[in-house]
Design a protein around this motif. Sequence first.
Motif, mmCIF file in Angstrom:
data_model
loop_
_atom_site.group_PDB
_atom_site.id
_atom_site.type_symbol
_atom_site.label_atom_id
_atom_site.label_comp_id
_atom_site.label_asym_id
_atom_site.label_seq_id
_atom_site.Cartn_x
_atom_site.Cartn_y
_atom_site.Cartn_z
ATOM 1 N N PRO A 40 0.787 -1.117 -0.138
ATOM 2 C CA PRO A 40 0.338 0.001 -0.003
ATOM 3 C C PRO A 40 1.013 1.499 -0.443
ATOM 4 O O PRO A 40 1.990 1.090 1.005
ATOM 5 C CB PRO A 40 -0.759 -0.159 1.601
ATOM 6 N N SER A 41 0.224 2.169 -0.582
ATOM 7 C CA SER A 41 1.115 3.324 -0.990
ATOM 8 C C SER A 41 0.405 5.023 -0.655
ATOM 9 O O SER A 41 -1.501 4.757 -1.044
ATOM 10 C CB SER A 41 1.335 3.651 -2.461
ATOM 11 N N TRP A 42 1.053 5.767 0.106
ATOM 12 C CA TRP A 42 0.721 6.725 0.527
ATOM 13 C C TRP A 42 1.631 8.070 -0.256
ATOM 14 O O TRP A 42 2.529 7.683 -0.439
ATOM 15 C CB TRP A 42 0.372 7.270 1.524
ATOM 16 N N ALA A 94 7.527 23.135 4.839
ATOM 17 C CA ALA A 94 7.156 23.859 5.409
ATOM 18 C C ALA A 94 5.611 23.311 6.076
ATOM 19 O O ALA A 94 5.010 24.115 6.857
ATOM 20 C CB ALA A 94 6.269 24.336 4.513
ATOM 21 N N GLN A 95 5.609 22.150 6.509
ATOM 22 C CA GLN A 95 3.490 21.716 6.793
ATOM 23 C C GLN A 95 4.602 20.393 7.304
ATOM 24 O O GLN A 95 3.434 18.974 6.688
ATOM 25 C CB GLN A 95 2.589 21.387 5.675
ATOM 26 N N PRO A 96 5.037 20.520 8.169
ATOM 27 C CA PRO A 96 5.745 19.346 9.024
ATOM 28 C C PRO A 96 4.296 18.588 9.568
ATOM 29 O O PRO A 96 4.181 16.921 9.919
ATOM 30 C CB PRO A 96 6.489 19.273 9.548
ATOM 31 N N ARG A 97 3.609 19.266 10.149
ATOM 32 C CA ARG A 97 2.249 18.219 10.798
ATOM 33 C C ARG A 97 1.613 17.896 9.850
ATOM 34 O O ARG A 97 1.003 16.361 10.254
ATOM 35 C CB ARG A 97 2.118 19.489 11.493
ATOM 36 N N ARG A 98 1.161 18.288 8.770
ATOM 37 C CA ARG A 98 0.317 17.838 7.962
ATOM 38 C C ARG A 98 1.081 16.256 7.060
ATOM 39 O O ARG A 98 0.033 15.949 7.236
ATOM 40 C CB ARG A 98 0.525 18.186 6.519
ATOM 41 N N LEU A 119 -0.392 12.496 7.517
ATOM 42 C CA LEU A 119 -0.376 11.311 5.967
ATOM 43 C C LEU A 119 0.340 10.210 6.808
ATOM 44 O O LEU A 119 -0.197 9.338 6.746
ATOM 45 C CB LEU A 119 -0.363 11.802 5.006
ATOM 46 N N ILE A 120 1.652 10.504 7.177
ATOM 47 C CA ILE A 120 2.089 9.214 8.169
ATOM 48 C C ILE A 120 1.838 8.547 8.769
ATOM 49 O O ILE A 120 1.623 6.783 8.913
ATOM 50 C CB ILE A 120 3.625 9.431 8.563
ATOM 51 N N LYS A 121 0.739 8.770 9.812
ATOM 52 C CA LYS A 121 0.062 8.373 11.247
ATOM 53 C C LYS A 121 -0.927 7.918 10.858
ATOM 54 O O LYS A 121 -1.706 6.719 10.739
ATOM 55 C CB LYS A 121 -0.239 9.739 12.242
ATOM 56 N N LEU A 131 -0.202 4.669 8.759
ATOM 57 C CA LEU A 131 0.543 3.384 9.690
ATOM 58 C C LEU A 131 -0.009 2.910 10.879
ATOM 59 O O LEU A 131 -0.620 2.042 10.182
ATOM 60 C CB LEU A 131 0.960 4.539 10.975
ATOM 61 N N SER A 132 -1.432 3.815 10.652
ATOM 62 C CA SER A 132 -3.205 2.612 11.376
ATOM 63 C C SER A 132 -3.607 2.238 10.871
ATOM 64 O O SER A 132 -4.430 1.823 10.910
ATOM 65 C CB SER A 132 -3.731 4.123 11.467
ATOM 66 N N LYS A 133 -3.412 1.986 9.026
ATOM 67 C CA LYS A 133 -3.573 1.445 7.477
ATOM 68 C C LYS A 133 -3.726 -0.027 7.728
ATOM 69 O O LYS A 133 -3.342 -0.887 7.620
ATOM 70 C CB LYS A 133 -3.984 1.836 6.384
ATOM 71 N N LEU A 134 -1.535 0.165 8.040
ATOM 72 C CA LEU A 134 -0.681 -1.168 7.926
ATOM 73 C C LEU A 134 -1.294 -2.577 9.062
ATOM 74 O O LEU A 134 -1.852 -1.907 10.170
ATOM 75 C CB LEU A 134 0.433 -1.038 7.824
#
Length: 82
Positions: A26-28, A66-70, A74-76, A79-82
């Motif tokens: 799976p990819s994001w 510039a938008q580390p929280r965004r 996305l990373i979180k 991870l929740s889908k793996l």
Amino acid sequence: MSLAQRPIAAAAFAEEATGAGWKTVPSWYQIARHDNALSPQAQRFMAERMGATTEEVDGSHVAFIAQPRRTAGLIKAALSKL
């Protein structure tokens, strides 16, 4: 970042890939709408081709800086889908 960036190695264009991870894993993909290095249209095409879950952000090629929280969100989510 620019001081640490090096030119791409010529070998990167000549090496043969043994497989494409995006075909089985799976990819994001975070698409930067104002990217001048890699057009958003190209990013959308690649993300669609790999079947990625996408998120578009108002940012440049380094939107993840510039938008580390965004980006972290996305990373979180990934991870929740793996």
